[in-house]
Design an enzyme around this catalytic site. Structure first.
Site, PDB file in Angstrom:
ATOM      1  N   SER A 128      32.482  11.892  -0.812  1.00 54.65           N
ATOM      2  CA  SER A 128      33.830  12.398  -0.519  1.00 54.65           C
ATOM      3  C   SER A 128      34.912  11.636  -1.267  1.00 54.65           C
ATOM      4  O   SER A 128      34.822  10.412  -1.461  1.00 54.65           O
ATOM      5  CB  SER A 128      34.073  12.255   0.986  1.00 54.65           C
ATOM      6  OG  SER A 128      35.434  12.422   1.286  1.00 54.65           O
TER       7      SER A 128
ATOM      8  N   GLU B 176      37.446  10.760   0.068  1.00 53.29           N
ATOM      9  CA  GLU B 176      37.954   9.757   1.010  1.00 53.29           C
ATOM     10  C   GLU B 176      37.490   8.352   0.625  1.00 53.29           C
ATOM     11  O   GLU B 176      38.063   7.358   1.071  1.00 53.29           O
ATOM     12  CB  GLU B 176      37.505  10.085   2.439  1.00 53.29           C
ATOM     13  CG  GLU B 176      38.310  11.173   3.112  1.00 53.29           C
ATOM     14  CD  GLU B 176      39.754  10.758   3.387  1.00 53.29           C
ATOM     15  OE1 GLU B 176      39.961   9.780   4.115  1.00 53.29           O
ATOM     16  OE2 GLU B 176      40.669  11.410   2.861  1.00 53.29           O
TER      17      GLU B 176
ATOM     18  N   TYR C 103      35.350   6.714   8.571  1.00 52.92           N
ATOM     19  CA  TYR C 103      34.648   7.814   7.882  1.00 52.92           C
ATOM     20  C   TYR C 103      34.488   7.479   6.392  1.00 52.92           C
ATOM     21  O   TYR C 103      33.397   7.607   5.824  1.00 52.92           O
ATOM     22  CB  TYR C 103      35.429   9.123   8.045  1.00 52.92           C
ATOM     23  CG  TYR C 103      34.927  10.234   7.141  1.00 52.92           C
ATOM     24  CD1 TYR C 103      33.825  11.005   7.492  1.00 52.92           C
ATOM     25  CD2 TYR C 103      35.567  10.514   5.925  1.00 52.92           C
ATOM     26  CE1 TYR C 103      33.362  12.020   6.654  1.00 52.92           C
ATOM     27  CE2 TYR C 103      35.112  11.525   5.089  1.00 52.92           C
ATOM     28  CZ  TYR C 103      34.012  12.271   5.451  1.00 52.92           C
ATOM     29  OH  TYR C 103      33.560  13.274   4.623  1.00 52.92           O
TER      30      TYR C 103
HETATM   31  P1  NAP Z   1      31.607  20.309   8.861  1.00 48.02           P
HETATM   32  O1  NAP Z   1      32.105  21.716   8.867  1.00 48.02           O
HETATM   33  O2  NAP Z   1      32.185  19.323   9.809  1.00 48.02           O
HETATM   34  O3  NAP Z   1      30.009  20.374   9.084  1.00 48.02           O
HETATM   35  C1  NAP Z   1      29.269  19.225   9.413  1.00 48.02           C
HETATM   36  C2  NAP Z   1      27.851  19.642   9.752  1.00 48.02           C
HETATM   37  O4  NAP Z   1      27.100  18.466  10.096  1.00 48.02           O
HETATM   38  C3  NAP Z   1      27.734  20.597  10.958  1.00 48.02           C
HETATM   39  O5  NAP Z   1      26.738  21.558  10.677  1.00 48.02           O
HETATM   40  C4  NAP Z   1      27.268  19.664  12.063  1.00 48.02           C
HETATM   41  O6  NAP Z   1      26.538  20.305  13.079  1.00 48.02           O
HETATM   42  C5  NAP Z   1      26.361  18.734  11.270  1.00 48.02           C
HETATM   43  N1  NAP Z   1      26.054  17.492  11.984  1.00 48.02           N
HETATM   44  C6  NAP Z   1      26.932  16.608  12.511  1.00 48.02           C
HETATM   45  N2  NAP Z   1      26.253  15.592  13.098  1.00 48.02           N
HETATM   46  C7  NAP Z   1      24.948  15.853  12.946  1.00 48.02           C
HETATM   47  C8  NAP Z   1      23.758  15.185  13.340  1.00 48.02           C
HETATM   48  N3  NAP Z   1      23.794  14.045  14.029  1.00 48.02           N
HETATM   49  N4  NAP Z   1      22.556  15.731  13.004  1.00 48.02           N
HETATM   50  C9  NAP Z   1      22.504  16.912  12.334  1.00 48.02           C
HETATM   51  N5  NAP Z   1      23.593  17.602  11.945  1.00 48.02           N
HETATM   52  C10 NAP Z   1      24.794  17.066  12.240  1.00 48.02           C
HETATM   53  O7  NAP Z   1      31.744  19.678   7.392  1.00 48.02           O
HETATM   54  P2  NAP Z   1      31.958  20.417   5.971  1.00 48.02           P
HETATM   55  O8  NAP Z   1      33.406  20.528   5.713  1.00 48.02           O
HETATM   56  O9  NAP Z   1      31.067  21.579   5.887  1.00 48.02           O
HETATM   57  O10 NAP Z   1      31.437  19.260   4.995  1.00 48.02           O
HETATM   58  C11 NAP Z   1      30.061  19.163   4.627  1.00 48.02           C
HETATM   59  C12 NAP Z   1      29.768  17.749   4.166  1.00 48.02           C
HETATM   60  O11 NAP Z   1      30.581  17.439   3.047  1.00 48.02           O
HETATM   61  C13 NAP Z   1      30.044  16.658   5.181  1.00 48.02           C
HETATM   62  O12 NAP Z   1      29.108  15.628   4.968  1.00 48.02           O
HETATM   63  C14 NAP Z   1      31.435  16.171   4.829  1.00 48.02           C
HETATM   64  O13 NAP Z   1      31.615  14.849   5.278  1.00 48.02           O
HETATM   65  C15 NAP Z   1      31.369  16.274   3.328  1.00 48.02           C
HETATM   66  N6  NAP Z   1      32.625  16.507   2.626  1.00 48.02           N
HETATM   67  C16 NAP Z   1      33.449  17.503   3.009  1.00 48.02           C
HETATM   68  C17 NAP Z   1      34.597  17.754   2.297  1.00 48.02           C
HETATM   69  C18 NAP Z   1      35.529  18.884   2.662  1.00 48.02           C
HETATM   70  O14 NAP Z   1      36.670  18.877   2.193  1.00 48.02           O
HETATM   71  N7  NAP Z   1      35.070  19.871   3.428  1.00 48.02           N
HETATM   72  C19 NAP Z   1      34.907  16.957   1.166  1.00 48.02           C
HETATM   73  C20 NAP Z   1      34.027  15.948   0.795  1.00 48.02           C
HETATM   74  C21 NAP Z   1      32.866  15.733   1.525  1.00 48.02           C
HETATM   75  P3  NAP Z   1      27.274  20.940  14.387  1.00 48.02           P
HETATM   76  O15 NAP Z   1      27.704  22.305  13.973  1.00 48.02           O
HETATM   77  O16 NAP Z   1      26.186  20.922  15.398  1.00 48.02           O
HETATM   78  O17 NAP Z   1      28.427  20.040  14.721  1.00 48.02           O
HETATM   79  O1  F7E Z   2      43.841  15.834   6.717  1.00 47.73           O
HETATM   80  C1  F7E Z   2      47.400  15.073   7.250  1.00 47.73           C
HETATM   81  C2  F7E Z   2      46.408  13.939   7.450  1.00 47.73           C
HETATM   82  O2  F7E Z   2      42.066  16.235   8.427  1.00 47.73           O
HETATM   83  C3  F7E Z   2      44.521  16.000   5.498  1.00 47.73           C
HETATM   84  C4  F7E Z   2      37.492  16.116   5.522  1.00 47.73           C
HETATM   85  O3  F7E Z   2      36.827  17.290   5.131  1.00 47.73           O
HETATM   86  O4  F7E Z   2      38.611  15.972   3.410  1.00 47.73           O
HETATM   87  C5  F7E Z   2      38.839  16.035   4.808  1.00 47.73           C
HETATM   88  O5  F7E Z   2      39.515  14.870   5.258  1.00 47.73           O
HETATM   89  C6  F7E Z   2      45.857  15.295   5.543  1.00 47.73           C
HETATM   90  C7  F7E Z   2      45.799  13.856   6.063  1.00 47.73           C
HETATM   91  O6  F7E Z   2      41.489  16.198   5.941  1.00 47.73           O
HETATM   92  C8  F7E Z   2      47.828  16.656  10.468  1.00 47.73           C
HETATM   93  O7  F7E Z   2      47.055  12.744   7.878  1.00 47.73           O
HETATM   94  C9  F7E Z   2      49.103  15.859   8.910  1.00 47.73           C
HETATM   95  O8  F7E Z   2      46.580  13.047   5.249  1.00 47.73           O
HETATM   96  O9  F7E Z   2      42.712  18.103   6.846  1.00 47.73           O
HETATM   97  P1  F7E Z   2      42.505  16.660   7.066  1.00 47.73           P
HETATM   98  P2  F7E Z   2      41.111  14.775   5.329  1.00 47.73           P
HETATM   99  O10 F7E Z   2      41.447  13.681   6.244  1.00 47.73           O
HETATM  100  O11 F7E Z   2      41.693  14.726   3.963  1.00 47.73           O
HETATM  101  C10 F7E Z   2      37.829  14.857   2.958  1.00 47.73           C
HETATM  102  C11 F7E Z   2      37.648  14.982   1.473  1.00 47.73           C
HETATM  103  C12 F7E Z   2      36.567  14.704   3.706  1.00 47.73           C
HETATM  104  O12 F7E Z   2      35.578  14.232   3.166  1.00 47.73           O
HETATM  105  C13 F7E Z   2      36.630  14.905   5.182  1.00 47.73           C
HETATM  106  O13 F7E Z   2      35.329  15.156   5.715  1.00 47.73           O
HETATM  107  O14 F7E Z   2      46.704  16.000   6.442  1.00 47.73           O
HETATM  108  N1  F7E Z   2      47.829  15.692   8.509  1.00 47.73           N
HETATM  109  N2  F7E Z   2      49.134  16.424  10.114  1.00 47.73           N
HETATM  110  C14 F7E Z   2      47.010  16.200   9.439  1.00 47.73           C
HETATM  111  N3  F7E Z   2      45.673  16.288   9.483  1.00 47.73           N
HETATM  112  C15 F7E Z   2      45.116  16.877  10.568  1.00 47.73           C
HETATM  113  N4  F7E Z   2      43.779  17.013  10.633  1.00 47.73           N
HETATM  114  N5  F7E Z   2      45.893  17.330  11.617  1.00 47.73           N
HETATM  115  C16 F7E Z   2      47.250  17.251  11.619  1.00 47.73           C
HETATM  116  O15 F7E Z   2      47.906  17.659  12.563  1.00 47.73           O
END
Ligand code: NAP
Ligand code: F7E
Length: 324
Positions: free
Chosen positions: A123, A125, A147
């Site tokens: 990520s 992050e 995270y």
């Molecule tokens: P998400 O919607 O939160 O999906 C996470 C998945 O992980 C869900 O299917 C969840 O199952 C499963 N999970 C959580 N804990 C588990 C456990 N203990 N054992 C087995 N499965 C488990 O996340 P996403 O946005 O699709 O992201 C996919 C991956 O990419 C994650 O690793 C995330 O950290 C990473 N990532 C995401 C982004 C982004 O912007 N979306 C960017 C960079 C990296 P349940 O449905 O049962 O909760």
């Molecule tokens: O926050 C700001 C918050 O929770 C984005 C995950 O998929 O992407 C995601 O992480 C920004 C932050 O995503 C609210 O402070 C303001 O600066 O949508 P977010 P994230 O933290 O960037 C990365 C790449 C991952 O890997 C993660 O799994 O938005 N913000 N107000 C808020 N954020 C939330 N959630 N809620 C608010 O009310």
């Protein structure tokens, strides 16, 4: 027919990746954890085409048994506790799933069949308090949340298994990617869902935290294609996947409210509950390596993404649906 195992298939990316791999002719096996209520809404439309198997990133035995039974050619490790805010209230759990879970899975591969190709969902992050703009594969990490710290561990253990055992382990450093299937707690979907509710007279305010944070937001459907491309390479490696554009939360608000002819200043309330103990202020990725090595580029622009999400939320609410 190659077999792919997806952990996290019930999540946003898992559902798009499963669709994509089915289209490529894969047998798709999805690992799901046991829950008291079924949460397959994102994969309901393809449930008959994928095979679901019970397992958990916290339970190494379940991982070994799944690999022995299904013998996948490729594994996409998308499972994680992925919500940054929750990682402060549950730091140990986040570490168990998002960090150590990667080692459990890598070691299961090493034991059962080290020839399996492995994708780790790293990520942006990990860049946190950024050391360089834009961020690329060589940019040093400085995570700002439990995270982010857990993802740094997951990234380096992936590199380590590649170097220690010669395994085909690849890490995709993906910047934020969104879609109508994004969880409601993430800022983009929280905004588009509220925009739709406000437009339809079902809500009259939206409470948010930091509006100045900047993210490189792309479309999840584009990003799962990059994951697959990475595992088709002869040599495993690490790749940044991003759009190269950055926008603030306030700019996202402009685009989403403006699209339905509303002014967000009339509805948005800043609420300290949504501020983070440490913030990631600016993310913008340089995906040129993915461009030249994989031939990957995003297809959906920022405005198209926001409009797609607002349209989907409007349609869902008009149909009387509940949020996914
Ligand atoms: P998400 O919607 O939160 O999906 C996470 C998945 O992980 C869900 O299917 C969840 O199952 C499963 N999970 C959580 N804990 C588990 C456990 N203990 N054992 C087995 N499965 C488990 O996340 P996403 O946005 O699709 O992201 C996919 C991956 O990419 C994650 O690793 C995330 O950290 C990473 N990532 C995401 C982004 C982004 O912007 N979306 C960017 C960079 C990296 P349940 O449905 O049962 O909760
Ligand atoms: O926050 C700001 C918050 O929770 C984005 C995950 O998929 O992407 C995601 O992480 C920004 C932050 O995503 C609210 O402070 C303001 O600066 O949508 P977010 P994230 O933290 O960037 C990365 C790449 C991952 O890997 C993660 O799994 O938005 N913000 N107000 C808020 N954020 C939330 N959630 N809620 C608010 O009310």
């Amino acid at each position: 027919m190659p077999t792919a195992l997806i952990t996290g298939i019930t999540g946003q990316d898992g559902s798009y990746l499963a669709e994509f791999l089915l289209q490529q002719g894969y047998r798709v096996v999805g690992m799901v954890r046991r829950t008291s209520t079924v949460n397959f809404h994102r994969i309901a439309h393809i449930q008959d085409e994928v095979e679901l198997v019970s397992g958990d990133m916290l339970d190494q035995i379940s991982l070994v048994h799944i690999l022995e039974e299904y013998r996948p050619d490729e594994i996409y490790n998308l499972a994680a506790q992925s919500f940054v805010q929750t990682s402060w209230s549950q730091p140990v759990f986040t570490g168990e799933v998002t960090a150590l879970g990667v080692t459990r899975l890598l070691d299961a591969i090493r034991i059962v069949d080290p020839a399996i190709r492995f994708y780790q969902a790293s990520s942006s992050e990990m860049f946190g308090k950024v050391r360089e703009v834009p961020q690329r594969e060589t940019t040093p990490f400085y995570p700002r949340s439990p995270y982010g710290v857990a993802k740094v561990y997951g990234h380096w253990i992936t590199v380590n298994y590649r170097e220690s055992y010669g395994m085909h382990c690849t890490s995709g450093i993906l910047f934020n990617h969104e879609s109508p299937r994004r969880g409601l707690e993430f800022v983009t979907r929280k905004i588009t869902h509220h925009v739709a509710q406000i437009k339809l007279g079902m809500a009259d305010e939206l409470r948010l935290g930091n509006l100045d944070a900047r993210r490189d937001w792309g479309f999840a459907g584009d990003y799962v294609r990059a994951m697959w491309l990475m595992l088709q390479q002869e040599t495993p490696d690490d790749y940044v996947v991003a759009t190269g554009e950055t926008h603030s939360v306030a700019e996202f608000l402009d685009e989403a409210f403006g699209y339905v002819d509303l002014d967000w200043h009339d509805y948005v309330v800043q609420d300290p509950r949504y501020m983070r103990p440490a913030e990631v202020d600016l993310l913008v990725g340089d995906a040129s390596k993915a461009g030249h090595a994989l031939g990957w580029e995003p297809n959906v622009s920022f405005a198209e993404l926001v409009h797609m999400m607002v349209d989907a939320d409007l349609e869902m609410l008009r149909d009387g649906g509940t949020a996914l």
